[in-house]
Design an enzyme around this catalytic site. Structure first.
Site, PDB file in Angstrom:
ATOM      1  N   TYR A  67       0.863  -1.192   0.000  1.00 21.49           N
ATOM      2  CA  TYR A  67       0.000   0.000   0.000  1.00 21.49           C
ATOM      3  C   TYR A  67       0.891   1.231   0.000  1.00 21.49           C
ATOM      4  O   TYR A  67       1.827   1.332   0.790  1.00 21.49           O
ATOM      5  CB  TYR A  67      -0.914   0.011   1.229  1.00 21.49           C
ATOM      6  CG  TYR A  67      -1.816   1.228   1.278  1.00 21.49           C
ATOM      7  CD1 TYR A  67      -2.875   1.363   0.386  1.00 21.49           C
ATOM      8  CD2 TYR A  67      -1.603   2.249   2.205  1.00 21.49           C
ATOM      9  CE1 TYR A  67      -3.710   2.481   0.413  1.00 21.49           C
ATOM     10  CE2 TYR A  67      -2.433   3.367   2.238  1.00 21.49           C
ATOM     11  CZ  TYR A  67      -3.478   3.479   1.346  1.00 21.49           C
ATOM     12  OH  TYR A  67      -4.292   4.585   1.380  1.00 21.49           O
ATOM     13  N   LYS A 108       4.180   9.529   8.424  1.00 24.82           N
ATOM     14  CA  LYS A 108       3.943   9.041   9.785  1.00 24.82           C
ATOM     15  C   LYS A 108       4.918   9.640  10.802  1.00 24.82           C
ATOM     16  O   LYS A 108       4.745  10.772  11.213  1.00 24.82           O
ATOM     17  CB  LYS A 108       3.941   7.518   9.813  1.00 24.82           C
ATOM     18  CG  LYS A 108       2.825   6.928   8.913  1.00 24.82           C
ATOM     19  CD  LYS A 108       2.654   5.439   9.101  1.00 24.82           C
ATOM     20  CE  LYS A 108       1.727   4.803   8.088  1.00 24.82           C
ATOM     21  NZ  LYS A 108       0.317   4.936   8.384  1.00 24.82           N
ATOM     22  N   ASP A 120       9.347   3.007  -0.162  1.00 22.74           N
ATOM     23  CA  ASP A 120       8.289   3.684   0.575  1.00 22.74           C
ATOM     24  C   ASP A 120       8.487   3.336   2.044  1.00 22.74           C
ATOM     25  O   ASP A 120       8.077   2.279   2.512  1.00 22.74           O
ATOM     26  CB  ASP A 120       6.914   3.216   0.078  1.00 22.74           C
ATOM     27  CG  ASP A 120       5.777   3.837   0.872  1.00 22.74           C
ATOM     28  OD1 ASP A 120       6.054   4.493   1.898  1.00 22.74           O
ATOM     29  OD2 ASP A 120       4.614   3.659   0.466  1.00 22.74           O
TER      30      ASP A 120
HETATM   31  N1  PMP Z   1       2.819   4.277   2.231  1.00 21.31           N
HETATM   32  C1  PMP Z   1       2.766   3.405   3.248  1.00 21.31           C
HETATM   33  C2  PMP Z   1       3.793   2.318   3.336  1.00 21.31           C
HETATM   34  C3  PMP Z   1       1.768   3.529   4.212  1.00 21.31           C
HETATM   35  O1  PMP Z   1       1.713   2.650   5.210  1.00 21.31           O
HETATM   36  C4  PMP Z   1       0.823   4.569   4.085  1.00 21.31           C
HETATM   37  C5  PMP Z   1      -0.293   4.768   5.091  1.00 21.31           C
HETATM   38  N2  PMP Z   1      -0.620   3.707   5.873  1.00 21.31           N
HETATM   39  C6  PMP Z   1       0.930   5.451   3.010  1.00 21.31           C
HETATM   40  C7  PMP Z   1       1.951   5.278   2.109  1.00 21.31           C
HETATM   41  C8  PMP Z   1      -0.026   6.581   2.839  1.00 21.31           C
HETATM   42  O2  PMP Z   1       0.207   7.547   3.825  1.00 21.31           O
HETATM   43  P1  PMP Z   1      -0.955   8.578   4.238  1.00 21.31           P
HETATM   44  O3  PMP Z   1      -2.031   7.766   4.881  1.00 21.31           O
HETATM   45  O4  PMP Z   1      -0.273   9.522   5.166  1.00 21.31           O
HETATM   46  O5  PMP Z   1      -1.404   9.246   2.990  1.00 21.31           O
END
Ligand code: PMP
Length: 453
Positions: free
Chosen positions: A165, A288, A260
């Site tokens: 994700y 985060k 990511d």
């Molecule tokens: N990349 C990863 C690996 C994530 O875990 C998340 C959110 N859980 C995101 C991108 C998206 O981040 P956001 O919810 O701050 O848009």
């Protein structure tokens, strides 16, 4: 109606109790259902896959949440990762309050942004000697990094992992994990086929699959975007050599390697998975923890790539609230504390105590549980055998997980309401919180054994 806020009681000395939605939470949830889709502002907060209604949270401190029903809970969601120091860390709150008094947003340059970027470039391996741009979410970080990779290479295709994700940008809602996996939505309606035509997916931890796709689309692939330690199919460690293999393939094929690290960054090590596994991508995405609980994301990496971002280059990316002074105060202070205190050995010990404690109890009761953990993140999958990719994760006993989740909540422990999420520990998870968690696990696993044996 305006709600006047009573002073928050001190709940940190109170024992964790039954956290299932009580009268006040149910009243709030019913009101929410009337005006917010599904009553939630992000689908991962829904309790659809585990049953029941979500408790509403009034306050958070250290390892604890206080529900609107007045119950204290030990928290393993940690606002989905950011709360690594524990909730409402005094130094972070103080920095935010001081920044807020000087104005919430300028939309112009400020000193703290520079200090923040300098610190990021020191701490994050992919940013050494490179450039970093602040955004306001993980979603923005990944979509911007991919636009940049496409602009830089002049290629269109991107590769992602099944169950990975990377936020909710159209092009990334293919075989997406986390909430999309939990709700069983294969992609998403509203995403035009043309938008995902260039998105190729491979199983995680399978280098041969990547090589095959790169062969088939030689010269057309702009980027591989990967969670180096996936958390969105649950926590899955990379196999030895997998990340280095990706690095080598990308170098050979002129493909931009994007880690990511929105979840793994500052969590599995100060310098993220990149530091932990000794593999440096071309670009990194952060979110985060980088915002310490405020909306901050970042993307950056090699100077020759980042130079293509506007206003230096012709890849456009912008944000009214990017580098917002209050958000930067929270992120900067959080990272400064992580650098100063080096809490990583302690975090590792806390996470091991909880994850291994749960796994040992499951083993005693004969409940199959794959205990995956990397640093301060972990998932226990209710299944026999190891979990190396999303297909493995999907073979978990979801009814057993739902039972476990319900019982943990009833015994004062707040877990993400999905088998396909990681649990996060914070530095504030002290022995009392750990002891409470393992006692709750005794009861919850006994219930699982009774109903699912
Ligand atoms: N990349 C990863 C690996 C994530 O875990 C998340 C959110 N859980 C995101 C991108 C998206 O981040 P956001 O919810 O701050 O848009």
């Amino acid at each position: 109606a305006m709600t006047t806020r009573e002073p928050t009681p001190d709940f940190t000395a109170q024992l964790p109790g039954d956290g299932r939605a009580g009268a006040r939470s149910r009243e709030l949830f019913n009101a929410a259902l009337a005006v917010i889709p599904g009553g939630v502002n992000s689908p991962v907060r829904a309790f659809k896959s585990v049953g029941g209604d979500p408790p509403f949270i009034r306050a958070a401190r250290g390892p604890y949440l206080l529900t609107e029903d007045g119950v204290t809970l030990v928290d393993y969601v940690g606002t989905w990762g950011p709360a690594i120091l524990g909730h409402a860390h005094p130094e972070v709150i103080d920095a935010v309050c001081r920044a807020a008094k000087d104005g919430l947003s300028f939309g112009a340059c400020s000193a703290a942004e520079v200090e923040f970027a300098e610190l990021l470039c020191t701490v994050v391996p992919a940013l050494h000697g490179g450039l970093v741009r602040l955004v306001s979410s993980g979603t923005e970080a990944t979509m911007s990094a991919l636009r940049l990779a496409r602009g830089f290479t002049g290629r269109s295709k991107i590769i992602k992992a099944d169950g990975g994700y990377h936020g909710h940008a159209d092009m990334l809602l293919v075989a997406a994990g986390s909430g999309a996996a939990t709700l069983g939505i294969p992609g998403s309606e509203g995403v035009p086929p043309s938008t995902v035509r260039d998105t190729l997916t491979v199983p995680f931890n399978d280098l041969a699959a990547v090589e095959k796709v790169l062969d088939e689309y030689r010269g057309a692939v702009a980027a591989i975007i990967i969670e180096p330690v996936p958390g969105n199919m649950g926590c899955v460690p990379p196999r030895p050599g997998y990340l280095q293999g990706l690095r080598d393939l990308c170098t050979r094929e002129g493909v931009v390697l994007i880690f990511d690290e929105v979840m793994s960054g500052f969590r599995v090590a100060l310098g993220g998975a990149s530091q932990r596994y000794g593999v440096t991508p071309d670009l990194v995405c952060l979110g985060k923890i980088v915002g310490g609980g405020m909306p901050v994301g970042a993307y950056g990496g090699k100077r020759e790539i980042m130079q293509h971002v506007a206003p230096l280059g012709h890849v456009y990316q912008a944000g009214t609230l990017s580098g917002n002074p209050v958000a930067v105060a929270a992120g900067l202070t959080t990272l400064q504390i992580l650098v100063r205190d080096d809490p990583y050995p302690a975090l590792e010990a806390i996470a091991a105590a909880v994850a291994n404690g749960i796994a040992a109890r499951a083993a005693q009761l004969g409940i199959p549980l794959a205990n995956n953990r990397v640093g301060a993140m972990f998932t226990g999958f209710f299944r026999e055998g190891d979990v190396h990719d999303y297909d493995d994760a999907k073979q978990s006993d979801l009814a057993a997980f739902a039972e476990f989740h319900r019982e943990m909540l009833a015994h004062g422990v707040y877990l993400a309401p999905s088998q396909f999420e990681a649990s996060f520990v914070s530095l504030a998870h002290d022995q009392a919180a750990i002891d409470h968690t393992l006692a709750a696990a005794d009861a919850a696993l006994a219930a699982v054994a009774r109903r699912h044996a």
